[in-house]
Design an enzyme around this catalytic site. Structure first.
Site, PDB file in Angstrom:
ATOM      1  N   HIS A 262      27.864  53.173  53.263  1.00 28.49           N
ATOM      2  CA  HIS A 262      26.495  53.120  53.763  1.00 28.49           C
ATOM      3  C   HIS A 262      25.537  53.736  52.749  1.00 28.49           C
ATOM      4  CE1 HIS A 262      27.853  51.897  57.771  1.00 28.49           C
ATOM      5  NE2 HIS A 262      26.586  51.774  58.132  1.00 28.49           N
ATOM      6  N   HIS A 309      30.445  61.141  57.801  1.00 29.72           N
ATOM      7  CA  HIS A 309      30.699  61.513  56.412  1.00 29.72           C
ATOM      8  C   HIS A 309      30.342  62.967  56.164  1.00 29.72           C
ATOM      9  CE1 HIS A 309      31.651  57.550  54.756  1.00 29.72           C
ATOM     10  NE2 HIS A 309      30.686  57.060  55.495  1.00 29.72           N
TER      11      HIS A 309
END
Length: 495
Positions: A262, A309
């Site tokens: 991303h 993350h």
């Protein structure tokens, strides 16, 4: 030596899941973790989520070095060391719940020994005492209670992750939202790296703004996402541990973590768009750069907010994306010219993208990221084929140098209405094409390779089914974006 130690400390600090949890609490996100986890629940979560392989933890520093231990949401062991998902000896690699790396078995003494996945011969041993586990659970709950009390209870609401885990179907655990504005803003930002955004954004640029920029932007996106997904499989780090991290999103929770794709796409797409359009369109440099930077920051920060993350994952994703752009952007003219005009371009495009997909499927056993990789490569191949056909048929011609730079047309009701009409009609056509191709391709591929099609999810765990299925379906969608829908617009006088 001192600089080296500082670098190592920084490395572990940026990887620490507690750093993610602190940011989440600052943004008003609080977990509802249980203080104890039943053995049945632990077995269930371990069988469906990321495992972990860490440095051995010894002596009295156990509580300091541990970042989290299991939880109702994850069943994951995590330390400040390198996060690895691991696989038992003799376990079937077809188990879909582990992304090719199941959690290792734990004996009654609390010692875990496993061999890491993907043919790697690294042996990992983790020893965790009962008192250390209790300490981490109580610390996580103490942090949750402290953070929860700091918010106005009337403004908080309990919600579940928006989408269940794409691999296991796990819906995740409820959590508390104290700041609805940040929740909706970061939810929108993280969707800017998902399929729904791509199927709207790229066609909008293709049909309403600049076909050349759109097809080149898709080329950049394909390369960045492909290299990012392959790097994830090679490194094999798991997601941040929960607790202490709250899983606001569950959809990609079974995939690997390092680097953040991303963050890679959130860096590559806006800055590539800025790079390609600044000399073609008239607008202030500062405006284009600020918009690209805001786009990038929103997507990157949203991944930490979602608990998907660590800070290190995101930083590496941004830097990796910049490195790819520095190498790839100067080659865009050469690659695009080849795709448009070379005699054998269609054959080379199809074979090259298919070869890349086959290579990526050998890096690890089945997971949802394998399907995503085939989907991305299929889309890129379809758009490249469409650009070749357009070039020879004269559809969507590129502007001559005399026509550049473009000026922004004045906004009017007619212009906005026509753009919206093209977008809505085109996306509906693409969705219909995708649904039709899925309905036709999956049973056909299953029959061709002799795979039972009664359970489609299990059937797609076979590489011989998933790869051609995704590649054909999204190759058709990409061809529709670049050729079929613009051809429809020309017949309907909507070009």
């Amino acid at each position: 030596m001192e600089k080296s130690n500082r670098f190592v400390e920084l490395y572990y600090y940026l990887q620490d899941p507690h750093l993610v949890a602190r940011f989440q609490r600052f943004c008003g996100v609080h977990g509802t973790f249980s203080k104890t986890v039943s053995s049945k629940e632990a077995d269930r979560t371990q069988s469906h989520n990321n495992g972990a392989c860490h440095r051995p933890i010894t002596g009295g520093n156990e509580s300091e070095n541990m970042a989290g231990f299991g939880g109702a949401g994850e069943g994951e062991t995590a330390g400040l060391g390198v996060r690895k998902r691991v696989k038992n000896r003799g376990e079937e690699s077809e188990n879909p719940a582990q992304n090719g790396a199941s959690v290792s078995a734990t004996d009654s003494g609390g010692e875990t020994v496993a061999v890491c996945n993907n043919g790697r011969s690294l042996q990992c041993a983790t020893t965790i005492s009962h008192s250390a586990a209790q300490h981490v659970f109580s610390a996580a709950n103490e942090e949750r209670e402290t953070g929860k009390d700091s918010d106005d209870p009337l403004s908080s609401s309990t919600v579940k992750p928006l989408r269940k885990n794409s691999l296991t179907g796990d819906v995740g655990q409820e959590f508390l939202i104290g700041n609805r504005f940040l929740y909706y803003m970061f939810t929108f930002a993280t969707e800017m790296g998902n399929e729904l955004f791509y199927i709207i954004f790229f066609p909008f640029v293709m049909w309403n703004m600049d076909a050349l920029v759109s097809r080149r932007l898709i080329m950049v996106w394909v390369w960045v996402m492909y290299l990012g997904q392959c790097t994830k499989d090679v490194i094999g780090w798991s997601r941040p541990a929960s607790p202490p991290v709250v899983k606001v999103e569950m959809f990609y929770n079974s995939e690997y973590s390092m680097p953040s794709t991303h963050a890679m796409s959130g860096t590559a797409i806006p800055f590539s768009l800025f790079f390609m359009t600044y000399c073609r369109w008239e607008y202030p440099f500062s405006l284009g750069f600020i918009l690209a930077l805001c786009w990038c920051l929103l997507v990157c920060v949203s991944r930490i907010y979602m608990g998907m993350h660590s800070v290190l994952d995101v930083i590496v994703g941004v830097l990796y994306s910049i490195l790819i752009l520095l190498f790839f952007l100067p080659l865009l003219d050469l690659i695009d010219g080849f795709n448009l005009s070379h005699r054998y371009a269609p054959l080379i495009i199809v074979c090259f993208h298919l070869g890349l997909a086959l290579f990526s499927f050998t890096l690890d056993t089945w997971s949802t990221s394998r399907g995503d990789t085939a989907q991305i490569l299929g889309t890129g191949a379809g758009v490249a084929l469409a650009s070749h056909v357009n070039y020879h048929l004269g559809l969507l011609p590129d502007p001559t140098p005399e026509q550049l730079p473009y000026t922004m047309p004045p906004l009017s009701a007619g212009l906005v209405g026509l753009s919206v009409l093209r977008l809505v009609l085109g996306v509906l056509v693409l969705m219909a094409m995708r649904a039709l191709m899925k309905a036709l391709t999956l049973p056909l591929v299953c029959r061709l390779f002799g795979v039972p099609s009664t359970d489609m999810r299990k059937a797609r765990q076979h590489m011989e089914v998933e790869l051609p299925y995704r590649y054909i379906v999204y190759g058709t969608v990409g061809f529709g974006v670049g050729f079929l829908v613009p051809l429809l617009f020309s017949y309907l006088h909507l070009s």
